[in-house]
Scaffold this active site. Structure first.
Site: not given
Lengths: 457, 96
Positions: A64, A139, A163
């Protein structure tokens, strides 16, 4: 879907080239913000020459874009860090690299990990791996999609309130959020320091377990890490498992509940005892979360001010304009909402009514969990109230967007480990996950349970 | 339900060092009002006599030796990140 074992023993350079080709072939999903091809190929060559060995030798992965990595940018999907090149790497990345894993690029996210759909990225939303009209979840949306599309066998994510788990559910992959403190957060962009965790998205629980084992452990660079405790387990006796009644109400999509029911049937078939339990404070968990987390965000994001790193507003002529304009231009609307809410709940006159109240309510939530874990080895709940929603469906109403987190925030506030594993597929072809939650430091047992369920299916 | 005014948004923006443009104020005002309306439901919950939770690890006072460790990062590498620097210092516009 591909597993780590499918890459083992092959040429690392070939693995990396294949992963990069796949990444380029799937650009329309907007799951990847940057590829670090040059550094990845250099490292792959070193693996092939036997200079780097380990349990993940030559295995490509994607992080990420809120993990600091060398060889490219770390943007946190924000304008203010659009050109930021980190001078160091996150401990989690260093540990994976020490085992021979090769980071090939960075995945899209909601800017600064604020969001549950990856629509808050400054570089456009990521699309769901199974339906391009729908959100990836968030996310860690990009991380879930690159795994679901078989670009890489695993990807790293962060989970502050769901997330990792929610995008894992939305894309049909395994997502693991560890006990708070199990994995060092050094070198990862901070969001809410009292609930931020680092975990993995993978196609199997076995692969997730290996990656978590490697990343886990105390780190002198992160004073909140716990002494080492993670060691893989297997389930060799029946467990007592509770299903959270309040999480199975009519407000939850029937297909999501069906996924939970199917998992409960599998657990019973495996010999476990399953009972309905009450987590009565669940209805307040989201309110607690959206006080505590914005409060921490408002202080953690104070550092993005255009002074020491990141983009400075070019037209600023005074120091206060450097701060104010750089932040206004560099942050996304959702970042600003959360900062302002944080400033509100922490401000003079409101502190006791909101922040202190929420931290007291958090104690009640933890007490309820501890009471349940006195009797049960694990709890089962949906991951999200619905399967992946449509792009744009919730963007006009932040509260509606926040409600997608209602099932995942309790474990975050309590620091408990929780994971999402695929449970079923909706009639419309959308994956739906189920969430397993355990007491603190039961990470290995939860993964063992996930492995057992995987074998049954 | 708590009402949030445009002035409240401006005040919070000042506290947060955010120089909002005029067209950002009203959408933020209504979003903040809705979010605060939602979190206010916590008032229903009885927390009398409950100790607040600030962290969940039970770790206390994690000490280290008071020795300098730059974690392998040279200070010039950090200085290079600054939008503006001069003479080994981060440079900003004149304050006074």
């Amino acid at each position: 879907m591909v597993k780590i074992a499918d890459y083992s023993g092959k040429s690392a350079v070939a693995n990396v080239r294949e992963a990069i080709d796949k990444a380029r072939a799937h650009e329309e999903f907007n799951a990847i913000l940057s590829l670090t091809e040059e550094r990845a190929l250099e490292r792959a060559a070193a693996v092939d020459e036997g200079k780097i060995t380990g349990r993940l030798a030559g295995i490509p992965f994607i992080a990420k874009d809120n993990f600091l990595t060398l060889g490219g940018t770390t943007t946190a999907a924000s304008r203010i860090l659009e050109e930021f090149e980190a001078p160091l790497q996150a401990t989690a990345i260093e540990k994976l690299e020490a085992e021979g894993a090769i980071c090939i690029g960075k995945a899209n996210l909601d800017a600064f990990a604020h969001g549950g759909s990856t629509e808050n990225s400054a570089f456009g939303p990521t699309k769901n791996a199974h339906d391009k009209e729908r959100v990836a979840g968030g996310s860690s949306g990009g991380s879930a999609v690159v795994v679901a599309l078989d670009i890489v066998p695993f990807a790293l994510g962060t989970d502050t309130g769901g997330s990792i788990r929610q995008p894992a559910s939305f894309n049909g992959v395994v997502g693991v959020k560890p006990t708070y403190g199990m994995v060092s957060r050094y070198g990862v962009v901070a969001m809410a320091s009292s609930t931020d965790t680092i975990g993995v998205l993978a196609t199997t629980a076995t692969d997730a377990e290996l990656v978590m084992e490697i990343m886990s452990g105390q780190d002198t660079k992160d004073m909140t890490t716990l002494p080492d405790y993670f060691a893989p387990e297997t389930i060799d006796s029946p467990l007592k498992i509770g299903v959270i009644r309040e999480a199975m109400s009519d407000d939850v999509d029937p297909e999501v509940r069906a996924g939970v029911e199917k998992t409960l049937a599998d657990l019973k078939a495996a010999g476990h005892e399953v009972e309905e339990v009450s987590l009565s404070i669940l209805k307040y968990a989201l309110a607690i979360y959206y006080i505590v987390v914005p409060a921490e965000i408002s202080s953690n994001l104070a550092r993005y001010d255009g002074v020491r790193y990141g983009r400075r507003a070019s037209e600023a002529t005074t120091l206060s304009d450097v701060y104010g304009m750089s932040r206004d231009q560099g942050l996304m609307p959702e970042n600003k909402r959360r900062i302002l809410i944080g400033s509100y709940v922490l401000s003079s006159g409101f502190f006791d009514a909101y922040y202190l109240k929420a931290q007291k309510a958090r104690t009640l939530l933890i007490d309820e969990f501890d009471r349940l874990f006195g009797q049960y080895d694990a709890l089962v709940a949906p991951v999200a109230p619905t399967p992946a929603f449509r792009l744009g469906e919730n963007t006009a109403d932040p509260v509606k967007m926040y409600l997608a987190d209602i099932m995942t925030v309790p474990a975050s506030l309590a620091g408990m480990p929780a994971l999402s594993i695929p449970a079923t597929v909706s009639q419309g072809g959308l994956p739906i996950g189920v969430q397993l939650i355990g007491p603190r430091r039961s990470d290995a047992k939860l993964l063992a349970l996930a492995k057992q369920l995987e074998e049954k299916n | 339900m708590t009402q949030i005014s445009s002035d409240d948004v401006q005040y919070l923006a000042r506290l947060s060092n955010l120089e909002l443009s005029a067209d950002e104020i009203e959408p933020l005002r209504s979003d903040l009002e809705n979010i605060i309306g939602y979190i206010e439901q916590l008032k229903e919950l009885d927390t009398e006599g409950v100790e607040p939770t600030y962290q969940v690890t039970d770790l206390q006072n994690v000490w280290r030796e008071d020795e300098i460790d730059n974690y392998g990062i040279d200070h010039t590498a950090l200085l290079d990140l600054a939008p503006d620097a001069e003479a080994h210092q981060v440079k900003v516009p004149k304050v006074l």
